[in-house]
Design a protein around this motif. Sequence first.
Motif, PDB file in Angstrom:
ATOM      1  N   PHE A 122       4.714   0.473  -0.317  1.00  0.00           N
ATOM      2  CA  PHE A 122       4.182   1.819  -0.484  1.00  0.00           C
ATOM      3  C   PHE A 122       2.674   1.709  -0.743  1.00  0.00           C
ATOM      4  O   PHE A 122       2.211   0.694  -1.265  1.00  0.00           O
ATOM      5  CB  PHE A 122       4.818   2.512  -1.690  1.00  0.00           C
ATOM      6  CG  PHE A 122       6.319   2.565  -1.661  1.00  0.00           C
ATOM      7  CD1 PHE A 122       6.983   3.507  -0.892  1.00  0.00           C
ATOM      8  CD2 PHE A 122       7.065   1.668  -2.416  1.00  0.00           C
ATOM      9  CE1 PHE A 122       8.371   3.556  -0.868  1.00  0.00           C
ATOM     10  CE2 PHE A 122       8.447   1.716  -2.409  1.00  0.00           C
ATOM     11  CZ  PHE A 122       9.108   2.661  -1.621  1.00  0.00           C
ATOM     12  N   ARG A 173      -3.326  -1.051   5.832  1.00  0.00           N
ATOM     13  CA  ARG A 173      -2.112  -1.155   6.636  1.00  0.00           C
ATOM     14  C   ARG A 173      -1.732   0.219   7.164  1.00  0.00           C
ATOM     15  O   ARG A 173      -2.143   1.254   6.636  1.00  0.00           O
ATOM     16  CB  ARG A 173      -0.955  -1.719   5.800  1.00  0.00           C
ATOM     17  CG  ARG A 173      -1.178  -3.148   5.353  1.00  0.00           C
ATOM     18  CD  ARG A 173       0.042  -3.696   4.648  1.00  0.00           C
ATOM     19  NE  ARG A 173      -0.199  -5.065   4.178  1.00  0.00           N
ATOM     20  CZ  ARG A 173       0.675  -5.770   3.476  1.00  0.00           C
ATOM     21  NH1 ARG A 173       1.846  -5.266   3.177  1.00  0.00           N
ATOM     22  NH2 ARG A 173       0.384  -7.003   3.084  1.00  0.00           N
ATOM     23  N   SER A 190       2.419  -5.859   8.367  1.00  0.00           N
ATOM     24  CA  SER A 190       3.141  -4.662   7.982  1.00  0.00           C
ATOM     25  C   SER A 190       3.877  -4.801   6.667  1.00  0.00           C
ATOM     26  O   SER A 190       3.687  -4.038   5.748  1.00  0.00           O
ATOM     27  CB  SER A 190       4.114  -4.272   9.090  1.00  0.00           C
ATOM     28  OG  SER A 190       4.897  -3.188   8.726  1.00  0.00           O
ATOM     29  N   PHE A 248       1.000   3.051   7.666  1.00  0.00           N
ATOM     30  CA  PHE A 248       2.190   3.540   6.989  1.00  0.00           C
ATOM     31  C   PHE A 248       2.806   4.710   7.761  1.00  0.00           C
ATOM     32  O   PHE A 248       2.103   5.459   8.431  1.00  0.00           O
ATOM     33  CB  PHE A 248       1.849   4.029   5.573  1.00  0.00           C
ATOM     34  CG  PHE A 248       1.440   2.939   4.619  1.00  0.00           C
ATOM     35  CD1 PHE A 248       2.353   2.396   3.726  1.00  0.00           C
ATOM     36  CD2 PHE A 248       0.131   2.454   4.613  1.00  0.00           C
ATOM     37  CE1 PHE A 248       1.975   1.395   2.837  1.00  0.00           C
ATOM     38  CE2 PHE A 248      -0.251   1.464   3.725  1.00  0.00           C
ATOM     39  CZ  PHE A 248       0.679   0.930   2.841  1.00  0.00           C
ATOM     40  N   SER A 274      -1.260  -1.972  -0.772  1.00  0.00           N
ATOM     41  CA  SER A 274       0.176  -1.784  -0.563  1.00  0.00           C
ATOM     42  C   SER A 274       0.942  -2.552  -1.631  1.00  0.00           C
ATOM     43  O   SER A 274       0.551  -3.653  -2.020  1.00  0.00           O
ATOM     44  CB  SER A 274       0.575  -2.266   0.839  1.00  0.00           C
ATOM     45  OG  SER A 274       0.107  -3.578   1.079  1.00  0.00           O
ATOM     46  N   THR A 277       5.509   7.976   1.799  1.00  0.00           N
ATOM     47  CA  THR A 277       4.691   7.124   2.662  1.00  0.00           C
ATOM     48  C   THR A 277       5.107   5.678   2.447  1.00  0.00           C
ATOM     49  O   THR A 277       5.077   5.175   1.316  1.00  0.00           O
ATOM     50  CB  THR A 277       3.201   7.310   2.317  1.00  0.00           C
ATOM     51  OG1 THR A 277       2.867   8.695   2.404  1.00  0.00           O
ATOM     52  CG2 THR A 277       2.317   6.516   3.274  1.00  0.00           C
ATOM     53  N   LEU A 278       5.486   4.995   3.516  1.00  0.00           N
ATOM     54  CA  LEU A 278       5.963   3.621   3.414  1.00  0.00           C
ATOM     55  C   LEU A 278       5.798   2.908   4.748  1.00  0.00           C
ATOM     56  O   LEU A 278       5.633   3.544   5.788  1.00  0.00           O
ATOM     57  CB  LEU A 278       7.420   3.580   2.953  1.00  0.00           C
ATOM     58  CG  LEU A 278       8.538   4.161   3.819  1.00  0.00           C
ATOM     59  CD1 LEU A 278       9.893   3.926   3.139  1.00  0.00           C
ATOM     60  CD2 LEU A 278       8.403   5.650   4.103  1.00  0.00           C
ATOM     61  N   THR A 279       5.802   1.583   4.721  1.00  0.00           N
ATOM     62  CA  THR A 279       5.600   0.818   5.939  1.00  0.00           C
ATOM     63  C   THR A 279       6.860   0.832   6.807  1.00  0.00           C
ATOM     64  O   THR A 279       7.962   1.133   6.341  1.00  0.00           O
ATOM     65  CB  THR A 279       5.211  -0.631   5.620  1.00  0.00           C
ATOM     66  OG1 THR A 279       6.079  -1.137   4.609  1.00  0.00           O
ATOM     67  CG2 THR A 279       3.771  -0.715   5.150  1.00  0.00           C
ATOM     68  N   THR A 308       1.939   8.633  11.367  1.00  0.00           N
ATOM     69  CA  THR A 308       1.421   7.413  10.759  1.00  0.00           C
ATOM     70  C   THR A 308       0.027   7.659  10.184  1.00  0.00           C
ATOM     71  O   THR A 308      -0.718   8.517  10.665  1.00  0.00           O
ATOM     72  CB  THR A 308       1.359   6.257  11.762  1.00  0.00           C
ATOM     73  OG1 THR A 308       0.541   6.630  12.883  1.00  0.00           O
ATOM     74  CG2 THR A 308       2.750   5.879  12.248  1.00  0.00           C
TER      75      THR A 308
END
Length: 416
Positions: A199, A250, A195, A252, A326, A264-266, A320
């Motif tokens: 971004f 990944r 994870s 997000f 990333s 959008t981000l983890t 998600t």
Amino acid sequence: MLLLTRIVLLCLICLSLVSSGMGCGPGRGYGRRRHPKKLTPLAYKQFIPNVAEKTLGASGRYEGKITRNSERFKELTPNYNTDIIFKDEENTGADRLMTQRCKDKLNSLAISVMNQWPGVKLRVTEGWDEDGHHFEESLHYEGRAVDITTSDRDKSKYGTLSRLAVEAGFDWVYYESKAHIHCSVKAENSVAAKSGGCFPGSSAVSLQDGTKKAVKDLRPGDRVLAADEDGNAIYTEFIMFIDQDSTTSRLFYVIETDSGQKITLTAAHLLFVGHGNVTQRDVERMSAIFASEVQPGQTVFALDAERSRLQPVTVKRIYTQEYEGSYAPVTMHGTVVVDQVLASCYAVIDDHDLAHWAMAPVRLAHWVSSLLFGSQPHTSGQNDGVHWYSKILYQLGTWLLDGHSIHPLGMSVYLS
């Protein structure tokens, strides 16, 4: 570059010297030395993290039963650690079979048990299950779960044993019954296990010249839109990526506002949210929380392009989505406006201010480099992977900080 490296190393040494008084990074435990750690036993029926086992924040989804005849059987490896007692009531060696991640955590726990109780060993009562003795979609069927006790079967130790399992790095620990503790891990190839805090490369930032640029295309020296400590919109220099990966897919979080912005981000990345009755004149009333903790109805801060300032907007929905690539950019101010929404540059540790303090040597090195080599073209020269300085800070953080300060998905990729 040699001079730059020496400067960073010198700053790192200074950071290490003061870390026992300040903490190397953000989170609880700040201001005191954390070794030896004071262990808080888990209560009966408590589980950590406090989410369901097969969700993103814990061990992740069930991926299918593994049998001796299946292609995935090669994912399992035997554990012959002599410091662990395997019950193996089936007399087939099945309890010794597990994924490599599960094996690593179990071996780490075995050492902790012997240190905690000299003469006592870790005991595994259930490992991989090939006989269907567990509920449907149990992670025991994938070799990703173990049930454990101590060798002396002293039930008074089980609460502390649960805590030791958390400290050893199991992705989900459950004080399930008076007879055992249940522990499980993420799948080796799971998106959740990688994870980090980033971004997608396609996310856009605003440059001082009025243009937009994809995060993946940033170069040191680019001046990007961000915010100062009072929440005022400013332009600040991009320094480097503390994590970048151009190929891995990944999962997000997509956080959408009622005015149409989407960031959008983890899960482990920090996003600024407002508290109380936030107004346009009160943007400074904000703090950074993990993206996975943001809820619909909360306030985030978006760019008002006409007025060139940040304004509070309401989160409408969260979902998600998987992306390839990333990137985790760091700026001089430690903040960045991505896709018109203000975010922290930091992740994994739950305190933006202390994370920014811990990155001071990097900012200093960038400033000195700009003075010495400012006339040279800016190039990144950075390869995929987690920056070495971030890895060192995280290792120090795990030593100094309370485990609750670190996001459960945050750094498995750092330690892989």
